[in-house]
Design an enzyme around this catalytic site. Structure first.
Site, PDB file in Angstrom:
ATOM      1  N   SER A 152     -41.706  -2.229   0.339  1.00  0.00           N
ATOM      2  CA  SER A 152     -42.718  -2.149  -0.725  1.00  0.00           C
ATOM      3  C   SER A 152     -42.995  -3.526  -1.324  1.00  0.00           C
ATOM      4  O   SER A 152     -44.132  -3.813  -1.731  1.00  0.00           O
ATOM      5  CB  SER A 152     -42.310  -1.150  -1.810  1.00  0.00           C
ATOM      6  N   MET A 210     -31.798  -6.723   5.035  1.00  0.00           N
ATOM      7  CA  MET A 210     -30.414  -6.339   4.775  1.00  0.00           C
ATOM      8  C   MET A 210     -29.384  -6.997   5.698  1.00  0.00           C
ATOM      9  O   MET A 210     -28.351  -6.400   5.996  1.00  0.00           O
ATOM     10  CB  MET A 210     -30.272  -4.809   4.832  1.00  0.00           C
ATOM     11  N   ARG A 211     -29.670  -8.191   6.177  1.00  0.00           N
ATOM     12  CA  ARG A 211     -28.690  -8.929   6.979  1.00  0.00           C
ATOM     13  C   ARG A 211     -28.308 -10.200   6.238  1.00  0.00           C
ATOM     14  O   ARG A 211     -29.173 -10.863   5.660  1.00  0.00           O
ATOM     15  CB  ARG A 211     -29.268  -9.332   8.351  1.00  0.00           C
ATOM     16  N   HIS A 226     -34.144 -10.031  -5.809  1.00  0.00           N
ATOM     17  CA  HIS A 226     -32.918  -9.259  -6.051  1.00  0.00           C
ATOM     18  C   HIS A 226     -33.123  -8.413  -7.303  1.00  0.00           C
ATOM     19  O   HIS A 226     -33.644  -8.912  -8.306  1.00  0.00           O
ATOM     20  CB  HIS A 226     -31.740 -10.224  -6.234  1.00  0.00           C
TER      21      HIS A 226
HETATM   22  C1  GRF Z   1     -35.720  -4.171  -3.513  1.00  0.00           C
HETATM   23  O1  GRF Z   1     -35.160  -3.542  -4.627  1.00  0.00           O
HETATM   24  C2  GRF Z   1     -35.291  -5.621  -3.465  1.00  0.00           C
HETATM   25  O2  GRF Z   1     -35.115  -6.184  -4.726  1.00  0.00           O
HETATM   26  C3  GRF Z   1     -33.976  -5.528  -2.743  1.00  0.00           C
HETATM   27  O3  GRF Z   1     -34.130  -4.516  -1.789  1.00  0.00           O
HETATM   28  C4  GRF Z   1     -35.154  -3.617  -2.207  1.00  0.00           C
HETATM   29  C5  GRF Z   1     -36.173  -3.589  -1.122  1.00  0.00           C
HETATM   30  O4  GRF Z   1     -37.187  -2.666  -1.356  1.00  0.00           O
HETATM   31  N1  GRF Z   1     -33.615  -6.817  -2.201  1.00  0.00           N
HETATM   32  P1  GRF Z   1     -38.529  -2.706  -0.514  1.00  0.00           P
HETATM   33  O5  GRF Z   1     -38.120  -2.592   0.969  1.00  0.00           O
HETATM   34  O6  GRF Z   1     -39.209  -4.005  -0.793  1.00  0.00           O
HETATM   35  O7  GRF Z   1     -39.307  -1.517  -0.951  1.00  0.00           O
END
Ligand code: GRF
Length: 215
Positions: free
Chosen positions: A12, A89-90, A108
């Protein structure tokens, strides 16, 4: 400015960046959306907005170094100026991060330096803090570390569940990430040691976004 957005799932924040870049006169262009996860929902959105997508699956690599090298090579090929991590997520190796120093940013969902790492919303609620928020920052080898570019604060309400809080923060994420990208693309963010300063920033008044959205 040629931007790559790296995602792992719904994306998103990537969508917010894409929409911002589509606006007339926005000083950055998203040239690729890259995911380590072939099933990331965000890939479809990017493709539907005519943005080239790429999957580099970490499972196809023996170790982190090789995976990061493949990403780096692809981004170099695409002549990328700035990498935006958006729910990627890596963990990236120090080598990768140093190679792209001051050309890689992350979002973050806390007011860094508070609540680095995972399970951020649960931990914010359990801390009893009255406010939390989100941060866009330059990436350094240590997780969730690096000069802060923009932040927004939100209240933590008494009966919040982690999901309630996450949703309230996400609204602000979608405001500050495009703001930070704009400031970077306008070359108005200067890093001095551990601090990033914004050239000609309007000071925040009663706004809980710093720098203010008037920028
Ligand atoms: C968000 O809350 C961002 O801050 C964190 O992971 C989430 C990712 O959400 N790092 P999206 O995939 O951007 O919807």
């Amino acid at each position: 400015m040629r931007v790559a957005v790296l995602i792992s799932s719904r994306g998103s924040n990537m969508q917010a960046l894409v929409r911002a870049c589509e606006a007339e006169g926005f000083p950055a262009e998203i040239v690729t959306v890259l995911s380590n996860n072939p099933d990331a929902g965000g890939l479809e959105f990017a493709a539907s907005h005519n943005i080239p997508t790429k999957v580099i699956n970490h499972r196809d690599y023996e170790n982190r170094e090789d995976f990061d090298a493949a990403i780096s090579e692809y981004l170099t090929e695409q002549r990328v100026d700035l990498i935006c991590l958006a729910g990627f997520m890596r963990l990236l190796t120090a080598e990768f991060v140093n190679k792209w120093r001051d050309r890689i940013v992350n979002i973050h969902p806390s007011l860094l330096p508070a609540f680095k790492g995972l399970h951020v919303h649960e931990r914010a609620i359990e801390s009893g803090a009255r406010f939390t928020g989100c941060t866009v920052h330059y990436v350094r080898p240590e997780m969730d570390d690096g000069p802060i570019i923009a932040q927004a604060a939100v209240p933590i309400l008494q009966d919040d569940t982690p999901d309630d809080l996450a949703a309230r923060i996400l609204v602000q994420e979608h405001r500050i990430y495009p703001l930070a990208l704009k400031l970077i693309a306008e070359r108005r963010v200067k890093v001095h040691g551990s601090v990033a300063k914004i050239i000609d920033a309007s000071e925040p008044d009663t706004s809980l976004i710093n720098p203010s959205e008037d920028n």
